[in-house]
Design an enzyme around this catalytic site. Structure first.
Site, mmCIF file in Angstrom:
data_model
loop_
_atom_site.group_PDB
_atom_site.id
_atom_site.type_symbol
_atom_site.label_atom_id
_atom_site.label_comp_id
_atom_site.label_asym_id
_atom_site.label_seq_id
_atom_site.Cartn_x
_atom_site.Cartn_y
_atom_site.Cartn_z
ATOM 1 N N ASN A 173 0.864 -1.182 0.000
ATOM 2 C CA ASN A 173 0.000 0.000 0.000
ATOM 3 C C ASN A 173 0.899 1.230 0.000
ATOM 4 O O ASN A 173 1.491 1.560 1.027
ATOM 5 C CB ASN A 173 -0.891 -0.036 1.264
ATOM 6 N N GLU B 153 -6.936 4.293 7.876
ATOM 7 C CA GLU B 153 -6.744 5.731 7.614
ATOM 8 C C GLU B 153 -7.971 6.323 6.932
ATOM 9 O O GLU B 153 -8.313 7.485 7.142
ATOM 10 C CB GLU B 153 -5.470 5.935 6.765
ATOM 11 N N GLU C 48 -5.306 -5.477 10.514
ATOM 12 C CA GLU C 48 -4.355 -4.385 10.669
ATOM 13 C C GLU C 48 -4.637 -3.639 11.971
ATOM 14 O O GLU C 48 -5.440 -2.693 11.986
ATOM 15 C CB GLU C 48 -4.487 -3.410 9.494
ATOM 16 N N GLY D 114 2.302 1.970 10.698
ATOM 17 C CA GLY D 114 3.199 3.120 10.536
ATOM 18 C C GLY D 114 3.878 3.554 11.818
ATOM 19 O O GLY D 114 4.471 4.631 11.869
ATOM 20 N N HIS E 177 -9.512 0.781 4.802
ATOM 21 C CA HIS E 177 -8.240 0.970 5.521
ATOM 22 C C HIS E 177 -8.490 1.888 6.716
ATOM 23 O O HIS E 177 -9.303 2.816 6.634
ATOM 24 C CB HIS E 177 -7.204 1.583 4.565
ATOM 25 N N SER F 73 3.462 -2.372 10.260
ATOM 26 C CA SER F 73 4.917 -2.306 10.456
ATOM 27 C C SER F 73 5.647 -3.595 10.091
ATOM 28 O O SER F 73 6.617 -3.966 10.744
ATOM 29 C CB SER F 73 5.236 -1.897 11.907
ATOM 30 N N LYS G 156 0.121 4.247 -0.255
ATOM 31 C CA LYS G 156 -0.562 5.421 0.336
ATOM 32 C C LYS G 156 -0.391 6.644 -0.578
ATOM 33 O O LYS G 156 -0.363 6.505 -1.789
ATOM 34 C CB LYS G 156 -0.038 5.688 1.744
HETATM 35 C C1 PEP Z 1 -0.755 -0.080 5.894
HETATM 36 O O1 PEP Z 1 -0.792 1.081 5.541
HETATM 37 O O2 PEP Z 1 -1.664 -0.859 5.554
HETATM 38 C C2 PEP Z 1 0.355 -0.535 6.721
HETATM 39 C C3 PEP Z 1 0.312 -1.738 7.214
HETATM 40 O O3 PEP Z 1 1.376 0.368 6.928
HETATM 41 P P1 PEP Z 1 2.806 0.062 7.629
HETATM 42 O O4 PEP Z 1 3.339 -1.212 7.027
HETATM 43 O O5 PEP Z 1 3.642 1.237 7.304
HETATM 44 O O6 PEP Z 1 2.545 -0.105 9.084
#
Ligand code: PEP
Length: 276
Positions: free
Chosen positions: A13, A102, A172, A178, A100, A228, A15
């Protein structure tokens, strides 16, 4: 489908990162790096809308798939600024991330809008990657299981079992996205099991569902972990039997970090193949 035949998926992803030129460069670097690899997982690159076509073109001669990070559920109309499922399929996009955290946090997406988008994706033959996960407050209040199972049940409302088998669910935990905070792999596996149980339970009385000695709906879908994920944590994650891959943010932005994630998942695929 069972543990041995579920799709293993590594999805990136990106973003709101990468101009068209940078996106094409990254996609080309990933294509070149995996070109001679065998037993690849399903690799899905999810750039911003503006770079979708560039990435579709860059991966054209490879098995790599392209996904969008969001979409509107309606097909067309007076919805300024939105992108519809048919606009995505028209570009050659095959996947779409839905719900997601976000988007839930900053763009007011709800379980109800996730359900509408999921239905629209399935209707247009886009493979949805539906994101679920709890906040830190919810985890600390011991609400992880109830939040996740509620999100899964709401996302799947009024979706027939035969359709549900096409979706991918990504667990997630919001506190791990992040932040560099690591969700222990065993815990990711435990929540992945909970997601499977929730899906199976939803279709328990469905005429299309198997009886107790057949494979349950929840055992057939791919469940990913996201939060992460890094080259240093992927091996342990891919050792978890109920986790079928990763949805990756930060570590998907550079080929040097993303390709090792793909390579780690190849070990799991080899194990699967040796068991078949
Ligand atoms: C994500 O945006 O779905 C995600 C898992 O981000 P990160 O790997 O940076 O934590």
């Amino acid at each position: 489908m069972s543990e041995n035949t579920r799709k293993i998926i590594i999805a990136g992803n990106w973003k709101m990162h990468k101009t068209r030129h940078k996106a094409r460069e990254l996609a080309e670097a990933i294509v070149a790096a995996v070109k001679h690899h065998q037993d690849l997982p399903e690799i899905v690159l999810c750039p911003p809308f503006t770079a979708l076509l560039d990435v579709v073109q860059a991966v054209q001669q490879s098995p790599i798939k392209v996904g969008a990070q969001n979409m509107e559920h309606r097909t067309s109309g007076a919805f300024t600024g939105e992108i519809s499922p048919t606009m995505l399929t028209d570009l050659g996009v095959g996947y779409v991330i839905i719900g997601h955290s976000e988007r839930r946090q900053f763009f007011a997406e709800t379980n109800a809008s996730v359900n509408l988008k999921l239905k629209a994706a399935l209707e247009h033959n886009l493979t949805p990657i539906v994101c679920v996960g709890e906040s830190l407050d919810e985890r600390e209040a011991n609400l992880t299981d109830s939040v996740v199972s509620r999100q899964v049940a709401a996302a799947l409302t009024d979706i027939p079992q035969t359709e549900s088998l096409k979706l991918v669910i990504a667990y997630e935990p919001i506190w791990a996205i992040g932040t560099g905070k690591h969700c222990p792999s065993q815990e990711a596996n435990r929540v992945a099991q909970l997601i499977r149980r929730t899906v199976s339970e939803l279709y328990r009385n469905d005429p299309a569902s198997g009886n107790s000695d057949k494979v349950q709906a929840g055992d057939s879908i791919s469940v990913l972990y996201g939060g992460s994920v890094k080259p240093s944590t992927i091996d342990e994650l891919m050792d978890q039997p109920d986790v079928d891959g990763a949805l990756v943010g930060g570590a998907s932005l550079q080929a040097e970090e993303f390709v090792p994630l793909i390579e780690s998942s190849q070990k799991r695929i080899k194990q699967q193949l040796s068991r078949v």
